[in-house]
Design an enzyme around this catalytic site. Sequence first.
Site, PDB file in Angstrom:
ATOM      1  N   LYS A  50     -11.032 -22.079 -72.765  1.00 33.90           N
ATOM      2  CA  LYS A  50     -12.354 -22.647 -72.492  1.00 33.90           C
ATOM      3  C   LYS A  50     -13.406 -21.633 -72.900  1.00 33.90           C
ATOM      4  O   LYS A  50     -13.153 -20.430 -72.872  1.00 33.90           O
ATOM      5  CB  LYS A  50     -12.513 -22.940 -70.991  1.00 33.90           C
ATOM      6  CG  LYS A  50     -13.570 -23.985 -70.707  1.00 33.90           C
ATOM      7  CD  LYS A  50     -12.978 -25.374 -70.853  1.00 33.90           C
ATOM      8  CE  LYS A  50     -13.917 -26.474 -70.479  1.00 33.90           C
ATOM      9  NZ  LYS A  50     -13.163 -27.733 -70.332  1.00 33.90           N
ATOM     10  N   ASP A  56     -17.601 -29.970 -74.573  1.00 34.42           N
ATOM     11  CA  ASP A  56     -17.554 -30.059 -73.110  1.00 34.42           C
ATOM     12  C   ASP A  56     -18.996 -30.357 -72.679  1.00 34.42           C
ATOM     13  O   ASP A  56     -19.773 -30.882 -73.479  1.00 34.42           O
ATOM     14  CB  ASP A  56     -17.004 -28.757 -72.509  1.00 34.42           C
ATOM     15  CG  ASP A  56     -16.531 -28.934 -71.071  1.00 34.42           C
ATOM     16  OD1 ASP A  56     -15.443 -29.470 -70.854  1.00 34.42           O
ATOM     17  OD2 ASP A  56     -17.275 -28.548 -70.137  1.00 34.42           O
TER      18      ASP A  56
END
Length: 428
Positions: free
Chosen positions: A114, A154
């Site tokens: 991430k 995201d």
Amino acid sequence: MTSVEMLAKNPGASFLANAQASLTKAAQALNLDPNIFALLRTNSRSLIVSLPVEMDDGHVEVFTGYRVQHTTARGPAKGGIRYHPSVSLEEVSALAQLMTWKCSLVNVPFSGGKGGIAVDPRRLSENELRRMTRRYTYAISPIIGPNIDIPAPDMNTNERTMSWISDTYAIIKGESNSEIVTGKPVSLGGSLGRIDATGLGVAISVKEVLKRAGKPMEECTVAVQGFGNVGTWSARHIAEMGAKIVAVSDISGGYYNPDGLDIEAMADYVKQSKTRTLEGYSTPGLSTITNEELLELPCDVLVPAAMENQITEANADRIQAKFIVEGANGPTTPEADAILQEHGIIVVPDILANAGGVVVSYFEWVQGREGFYWTVDEVRTRLHHFMEVAFDDMYTFGQHRNVPLRQSAMMLAVQRVADAVALRGIFP
Ligand code: GLU
């Protein structure tokens, strides 16, 4: 300190603590080898980068960016890039760990990664966003790659952001490499059906959990917190499958009509609104409520599709929905989870419910590697298959072990990663 106090202090730290608590619980139930547990508790690589960006008025602002790879045991790291003021090393670490479990549970050959930048992107012009994204891509380029770590969208990033990442990486490498990033526009090698994949996966999860409870979709009411990519597409697909969406919300607040909302009209409203929110939206029968009130509405299904840490011990007692399907990553704290369980509320966990995005990211990566693209029907049929198999694995395992869905999802996911680690052995 209670978790509510911890949240107020450092939301990222409490989010990471919650992710660790969930891993620990699964590891204990699996009787996991302590050596493997020690390895899985930590990130294999974390990079913090400083990003000087020339703003439109000529002054330079320095942003902080992150990219974390939790593990590469089951394949390259995979996960989105988030632009939000709350982004921190802790938050990105928790999200990277969730990606590992998500990829494992839906059985795609990736591990968790991430990234993000601590920024409020609404403050930046398009040109400033582009320069910041290119600088960030340059800064993390030594540790990403189609076989190393593959970013994706995201919160507050999208196809446009992915185009800039793809182009910057191609310039650095001197070659076009479409599998470096997923969630690209179709015209740059993206996959059909990627844009709405997370929402479709949420809707499939709603359908699967209601089917097992013997409740027809047509008889159910649904509230969706969040009206970004995940919230909007979840609401659309859930409505298409026959349920009634009675409430949605975004940063401007919540919008409730017990007779049902017109999601298309609301999505159109957002598209043409200056603030890109539902602010000012009104139709007959509509009441405006707060985001907190939305969570506590009388409805059958609640879909938290905004931020982490939304359902906490402070409000879990007041939740009236019978099912919670987690569109966001980490919307429920462990304390809240225990309360929901006591109340008999069934929670379909994030690592299953919002996995549709990464499943179609996997399809996009495969199509890019082959240089051969699928039809939207092929993408959707395969997405349904991946989601239904994973749901069934989680549900059946939970029934055998008599554990709630989150615990069974985590146990299955952690076991698969632990098996991969054991097979590889510890280097050197
Ligand atoms: N950001 C999405 C998630 O949290 C998608 C990640 C991806 O496609 O790699 O699952």
